[in-house]
Design a protein around this motif. Structure first.
Motif, PDB file in Angstrom:
ATOM      1  N   TYR A   1       0.846  -1.197   0.000  1.00 18.61           N
ATOM      2  CA  TYR A   1       0.000   0.000   0.000  1.00 18.61           C
ATOM      3  C   TYR A   1       0.879   1.243   0.000  1.00 18.61           C
ATOM      4  CZ  TYR A   1       0.662   1.572   4.825  1.00 18.61           C
ATOM      5  OH  TYR A   1       1.192   2.100   5.972  1.00 18.61           O
ATOM      6  N   GLY A   2       0.262   2.419   0.090  1.00 15.17           N
ATOM      7  CA  GLY A   2       0.950   3.690  -0.052  1.00 15.17           C
ATOM      8  C   GLY A   2       1.758   4.202   1.115  1.00 15.17           C
ATOM      9  N   ALA A   3       1.963   3.394   2.156  1.00 14.37           N
ATOM     10  CA  ALA A   3       2.868   3.677   3.279  1.00 14.37           C
ATOM     11  C   ALA A   3       2.449   4.832   4.177  1.00 14.37           C
ATOM     12  CB  ALA A   3       4.310   3.887   2.805  1.00 14.37           C
ATOM     13  N   GLY A   4       1.230   5.332   4.040  1.00 10.88           N
ATOM     14  CA  GLY A   4       0.772   6.392   4.924  1.00 10.88           C
ATOM     15  C   GLY A   4       0.194   5.832   6.221  1.00 10.88           C
ATOM     16  N   ASP A   5       0.207   6.673   7.255  1.00 11.91           N
ATOM     17  CA  ASP A   5      -0.353   6.273   8.548  1.00 11.91           C
ATOM     18  C   ASP A   5      -1.553   7.148   8.891  1.00 11.91           C
ATOM     19  OD1 ASP A   5      -0.574   4.715  10.800  1.00 11.91           O
ATOM     20  OD2 ASP A   5       0.972   5.760  11.938  1.00 11.91           O
ATOM     21  N   VAL A   6      -2.252   7.618   7.867  1.00 13.87           N
ATOM     22  CA  VAL A   6      -3.431   8.466   8.055  1.00 13.87           C
ATOM     23  C   VAL A   6      -4.589   7.878   7.257  1.00 13.87           C
ATOM     24  CG1 VAL A   6      -2.126  10.583   8.498  1.00 13.87           C
ATOM     25  CG2 VAL A   6      -2.720   9.978   6.144  1.00 13.87           C
ATOM     26  N   GLY A   7      -5.805   8.274   7.598  1.00 10.53           N
ATOM     27  CA  GLY A   7      -6.989   7.869   6.856  1.00 10.53           C
ATOM     28  C   GLY A   7      -7.144   6.368   6.749  1.00 10.53           C
ATOM     29  N   LEU A   8      -7.740   5.937   5.643  1.00 10.31           N
ATOM     30  CA  LEU A   8      -7.947   4.502   5.432  1.00 10.31           C
ATOM     31  C   LEU A   8      -6.629   3.772   5.245  1.00 10.31           C
ATOM     32  CD1 LEU A   8     -11.136   4.342   3.162  1.00 10.31           C
ATOM     33  CD2 LEU A   8     -10.949   4.425   5.656  1.00 10.31           C
TER      34      LEU A   8
END
Length: 185
Positions: A40-47
């Motif tokens: 996945y996109g490696a973010g730790d926010v939102g979905l």
């Protein structure tokens, strides 16, 4: 059999319906339960954060890819099994795609649509045969389905493009369908 990797495209925001977060968490837990890897996109926010935390908590291998200019904005989740920082958004999509066996689109915004349409175009051009799942949580993607039908009925794409998308009502259905495909092959 090698571990399957599921690429999940989804929002960097949670959206207004709590069902979106619940379905993202179900996706992460479901990937782990099947012994698969989350890409996945490696973010730790939102979905994005919800799917990753759920996958990690359930013991899944996690592979995140984020462009340098979004590390602060999307709060790059550096505690993943594998964390890659790219130079561009296009490179991010390419690395995510190259490291996955199936593609799943949860609710999201312009970025999720960009990711979907890039992999759909690649599929239309015959560059891959990976399944693409649209997780239509609480009808979130209904208008997208109408748009895709409009594109074909208006003569801008062959009807076959519709066959490249598998529409499912929730994460559990996407995971179940993909497991059946694997077992059938």
């Amino acid at each position: 059999m090698p571990v399957k990797s599921i690429c999940v495209f989804c929002g960097s925001r949670p959206g207004v319906d709590p069902a979106y977060t619940a379905d993202a968490e179900a996706m992460g837990k479901g990937i782990a339960a099947k012994g698969w890897r989350l890409v996945y996109g490696a973010g730790d926010v939102g979905l994005m954060g919800s799917v990753a935390r759920a996958a990690q908590e359930a013991g899944a291998d996690t592979f995140g890819v984020i462009p340098a200019h979004l590390v602060a904005w999307e709060v790059g989740k550096t505690d993943l099994t594998r964390y890659i920082v790219t130079e561009t958004m296009h490179e991010r999509k390419k690395v995510m795609f190259m490291n996955s066996d199936a593609l799943v689109v949860l609710p999201g915004g312009a970025g999720s649509l960009d990711e979907l349409f890039e992999v759909l175009t690649w599929r239309q051009l015959g560059l891959h045969q990976k399944p693409i799942y649209i997780v239509n949580t609480n009808g979130y993607w209904d208008k997208l389905k109408q748009l895709m039908n409009h594109v074909t009925t208006s003569g801008f794409a062959d009807d076959s493009i519709l066959d490249f998308l598998t529409w499912v009502p929730d994460s559990a259905s996407a995971l179940e369908d993909y497991a059946k495909r694997i077992n059938a092959s």
